[in-house]
Design an enzyme around this catalytic site. Structure first.
Site, mmCIF file in Angstrom:
data_model
loop_
_atom_site.group_PDB
_atom_site.id
_atom_site.type_symbol
_atom_site.label_atom_id
_atom_site.label_comp_id
_atom_site.label_asym_id
_atom_site.label_seq_id
_atom_site.Cartn_x
_atom_site.Cartn_y
_atom_site.Cartn_z
ATOM 1 N N GLU A 8 -15.735 3.800 -0.217
ATOM 2 C CA GLU A 8 -14.339 3.360 -0.296
ATOM 3 C C GLU A 8 -14.167 2.154 -1.205
ATOM 4 O O GLU A 8 -13.118 1.976 -1.807
ATOM 5 C CB GLU A 8 -13.811 3.031 1.110
ATOM 6 C CG GLU A 8 -12.322 2.820 1.157
ATOM 7 C CD GLU A 8 -11.759 2.984 2.564
ATOM 8 O OE1 GLU A 8 -10.743 2.351 2.844
ATOM 9 O OE2 GLU A 8 -12.324 3.744 3.376
ATOM 10 N N ASP A 104 -14.631 4.709 4.941
ATOM 11 C CA ASP A 104 -14.577 4.231 6.320
ATOM 12 C C ASP A 104 -14.500 5.400 7.295
ATOM 13 O O ASP A 104 -13.775 6.377 7.056
ATOM 14 C CB ASP A 104 -13.363 3.321 6.532
ATOM 15 C CG ASP A 104 -13.591 1.920 5.988
ATOM 16 O OD1 ASP A 104 -14.717 1.636 5.533
ATOM 17 O OD2 ASP A 104 -12.647 1.104 6.025
ATOM 18 N N TYR A 305 -18.377 -2.506 12.592
ATOM 19 C CA TYR A 305 -17.067 -2.101 12.061
ATOM 20 C C TYR A 305 -15.925 -2.738 12.857
ATOM 21 O O TYR A 305 -15.887 -2.656 14.079
ATOM 22 C CB TYR A 305 -16.961 -0.578 12.116
ATOM 23 C CG TYR A 305 -15.732 -0.013 11.464
ATOM 24 C CD1 TYR A 305 -15.621 0.021 10.076
ATOM 25 C CD2 TYR A 305 -14.680 0.475 12.233
ATOM 26 C CE1 TYR A 305 -14.480 0.549 9.472
ATOM 27 C CE2 TYR A 305 -13.547 1.005 11.639
ATOM 28 C CZ TYR A 305 -13.452 1.032 10.254
ATOM 29 O OH TYR A 305 -12.333 1.545 9.656
#
Length: 711
Positions: A8, A104, A305
């Protein structure tokens, strides 16, 4: 043949390349004999704007609405088109056999990658890297367990449906409201209910009337006992009457109860919890906290995360606990960590619950040992918050003895309650043993004379205004803050996670500040005059959090393959038609509360004064006229006397810089001082950078409506 890895961001691509020993740096990608790693820059492809379908839509007209394309189209984002071309050429390269999506691990990350793949008409097999941290070990383990991309088709369909629905509703609602009332207004299924939340709390406070109530206490054996009563609030007369009845009556110890109890540490952090507590502790705004956690995740790789709604871990993470503890030896909790390293851990612990983890587990430290000296002040604070919560979750419960003494006086009972610590447990981490108490030595049947009787006056208090932390929590559980007609609606909101998602709530709050729909004064968030008018003008369906809850409920069903995404879009089209018709037929009026008598030099209409990030600006009230000019703004130019930032008034040669201390400089004086500071030479670029020339509008909804439009 090679595998193409699509990340990403460039930073994540570099992490993957390092973990997988991919070293051949090229323009826009990195490769070796087995892999090619490339990256998006966030979204490279987005939904096309209305004028893409018909040039006539470039001009906003109420009669053109609703704008509902038969088939939604996407376009390459201009400013990142160069990287898109690189990614496209790599996907279509005959040497590439498959694409590994490494964006992600979530709905939005899936959309970033799939929009690119759809745009280039990819026909090659897709695999998915699904990981919760970007450490070397996590990446390597993830590549050993790559998933079939087809498993995530429903996730993509849900992401695409959300994106298209937001576009259809947002574009039309915003254009309808703006053109109907000739004002810069914005509506959305997430923004507007959030304004309503703040407004509901504000109304509750405004209508609150304080009431006095009374309690009765007495001193017995050197301790304060409180009267036990079934009444929620006693009147002065009630309390005084009881006091007169028993003032000469002897008290009898009716019971002495001692129960050993345990308290457990708070759950591990999800994003909302962490943002809320960071605001409470350090007054860090939600967006600031998210950016800080993102840095700790991506750059330092010391946290997992961040965009998670879970407070738990999965069973398969039990074996990773000790390596995470080793990383925490770098903190001030070294002695506690050493003690925990000597223990064993089981999936039966409270922090492990597979069924409460969806995409990502709770935010916890990774196995990477932090260099505490390299962390910024904010990063250090957030990291230590996560570390503390993680350590507490591994420690024993806090054990205490709950003591209750009941003394009967006539027909009334007075009670004394206390907690006596037996074992600190997790509270030993911060040594917050605040349970030092007087020894309770009462025996059942003992008689006592009341040493005093005191009638205590109290007053009910209104609820607090929302701050940036508590508003986040309210968005997560709006059913606790607004009245709903049916219980099933509260259940829907509870099950779907309320307004927005953990990943979007901080942006929503920031956007509403920028739109001047809400404001914060002394930490109290209130609805502005503009925000109240938006609620009055908006169709009722858009002001209720039920809409976003119902959307989310269906999007989750789409993710699970239990609802057709096209049916969802058809419903949104019908809903949009209804919304537009409601706005068109409305007879309400909008009144600018910031209208000035300054005429627009372009069209002659009066201009409105708006706030910007660093000051104030005049903007034409006509949304089709983009004329604007600075009134005042904060700069990065420092006062030579007190070193505070100076405010700029006016523009060009007539500009004047003023400081709060009273010091004033003209543009000519400022230029001269700056040149002397730079040895007589300064470029326009440097001057612009130094001045931090920020002229973007804080309350301009067009910027959001015409770009990503995540309403």
């Amino acid at each position: 043949m090679k595998s193409l890895i699509l990340a990403e961001k460039p930073s994540v691509a570099r992490d993957i390349a390092e973990a997988m020993n991919i070293k051949g740096k090229r323009n826009g990608y990195i490769e070796n004999e087995k892999y090619v790693v490339t990256w998006a820059l966030g979204h490279l492809v987005t939904n096309a704007q209305p004028e893409h379908y018909d040039k006539a839509y470039k001009e906003w007209k109420l009669e053109d609405l609703p704008i509902i394309p038969k088939r939604m189209q996407t376009v390459v984002i201009g400013k990142t088109s160069k990287q898109f071309k690189t990614v496209k050429s790599l996907i279509l390269d005959k040497k590439v056999k498959e694409v590994i999506i490494a964006t992600d691990a979530g709905r939005e990350g899936e959309l970033v990658a799939r929009l690119i793949l759809d745009k280039v008409h990819n026909k090659k097999p897709i695999k998915r890297l699904w990981i919760s941290s970007v450490t070397k070990k996590a990446i390597q383990e993830g590549f050993k367990k790559l998933k079939d991309g087809r498993e995530f088709q429903h996730l993509y369909e849900a992401a695409l449906a959300r994106s298209e629905a937001d576009w259809i509703v947002g574009i039309n609602a915003t254009r309808a409201l703006t053109t109907k009332y000739d004002a810069q207004l914005s509506l959305g299924r997430v923004q507007t209910p959030t304004i309503q939340l703040v407004n509901a709390r504000q109304q509750e406070i405004n209508h609150f009337k304080a009431k006095k109530y009374y309690t009765l206490s007495t001193e017995i054996g050197g301790l304060t006992f409180q009267l036990s009563t079934n009444k929620q609030h006693m009147t002065m007369e009630d309390a005084t009457q009881i006091a007169n009845e028993i003032k000469h009556v002897e008290g009898n110890v009716d019971s002495v109860e001692k129960k050993v109890k345990k308290s457990h540490p708070k759950p591990l952090y999800n994003l909302t919890d962490l943002q809320q507590e960071a605001y409470q502790r350090y007054k860090m705004g939600p967006k600031e906290t998210l950016n800080t956690i993102q840095n700790l995740y991506e750059r330092h790789k010391v946290l997992t995360y961040p965009r998670t709604d879970s407070n738990y871990l999965t069973d398969d993470m039990v074996d990773t606990i000790k390596e995470r503890l080793y990383a925490l030896l770098a903190t001030d909790y070294k002695s506690q960590v050493k003690s925990l390293l000597g223990q064993s851990y089981s999936s039966k612990m409270r922090i492990f619950k597979n069924h409460k983890v969806s995409d990502h587990h709770a935010i916890i430290p990774t196995e990477v040992r932090p260099d505490m000296q390299s962390l910024s002040n904010r990063e250090s604070k957030i990291y230590m918050m996560v570390a503390e919560r993680f350590l507490e979750s591994l420690m024993a419960p806090h054990e205490y003895e709950a003591v209750r003494v009941n003394v009967t006086v006539g027909q009334h009972i007075f009670a004394f309650n206390e907690k006596v610590t037996r074992q600190l447990g997790y509270k030993a981490l911060k040594m917050n043993n605040d349970n030092v108490v007087k020894k309770v030595a009462f025996q059942k049947g003992e008689k006592y004379h009341l040493q005093s009787l005191k009638v205590n006056e109290h007053e009910t208090t209104p609820p607090d205004y929302f701050n940036e932390g508590s508003l986040l929590k309210a968005m997560e559980n709006p059913q606790n803050y607004i009245q709903l007609k049916e219980k099933k609606h509260a259940n829907t909101l509870r099950q779907t996670g309320g307004i927005g998602t953990v990943a979007t709530r901080a942006d929503i709050i920031e956007k509403l500040f920028n739109l001047n729909a809400i404001e914060s004064r002394d930490g109290k968030i209130k609805v502005t005059s503009k925000g109240k008018q938006i609620l009055d003008l908006a169709p009722q369906e858009l002001t209720s959090p039920l809409l976003t809850a119902e959307w989310e409920e269906k999007l989750l069903l789409i993710e699970k393959g239990r609802y057709n995404s096209r049916h969802f879009i058809d419903e949104m089209k019908a809903f949009t038609q209804s919304i537009v018709n409601t706005i068109k037929n409305s007879e309400q009026k909008y009144k600018h509360d910031n209208l000035t008598t300054t005429e627009c030099p372009t069209c002659g209409k009066f201009m409105i004064k708006v706030k910007t990030k660093n000051g104030q600006m005049l903007v034409c009230q006509d949304p089709t006229c983009k004329t604007k000019k600075n009134v005042q703004r904060k700069t990065n130019a420092r006062c030579p006397n007190c070193k505070k930032k100076m405010t700029l008034f006016g523009r060009g040669k007539d500009a004047v810089y003023r400081c709060v201390c009273g010091h004033t400089e003209t543009q000519e004086q400022m230029d001269k001082r700056f040149k002397n500071k730079s040895s007589g030479k300064v470029s326009k670029k440097e001057m612009k950078k130094y001045m931090n020339n920020e002229d973007s509008l804080e309350n301009n909804p067009f910027k959001d409506a015409l770009k990503n439009l995540k309403l």
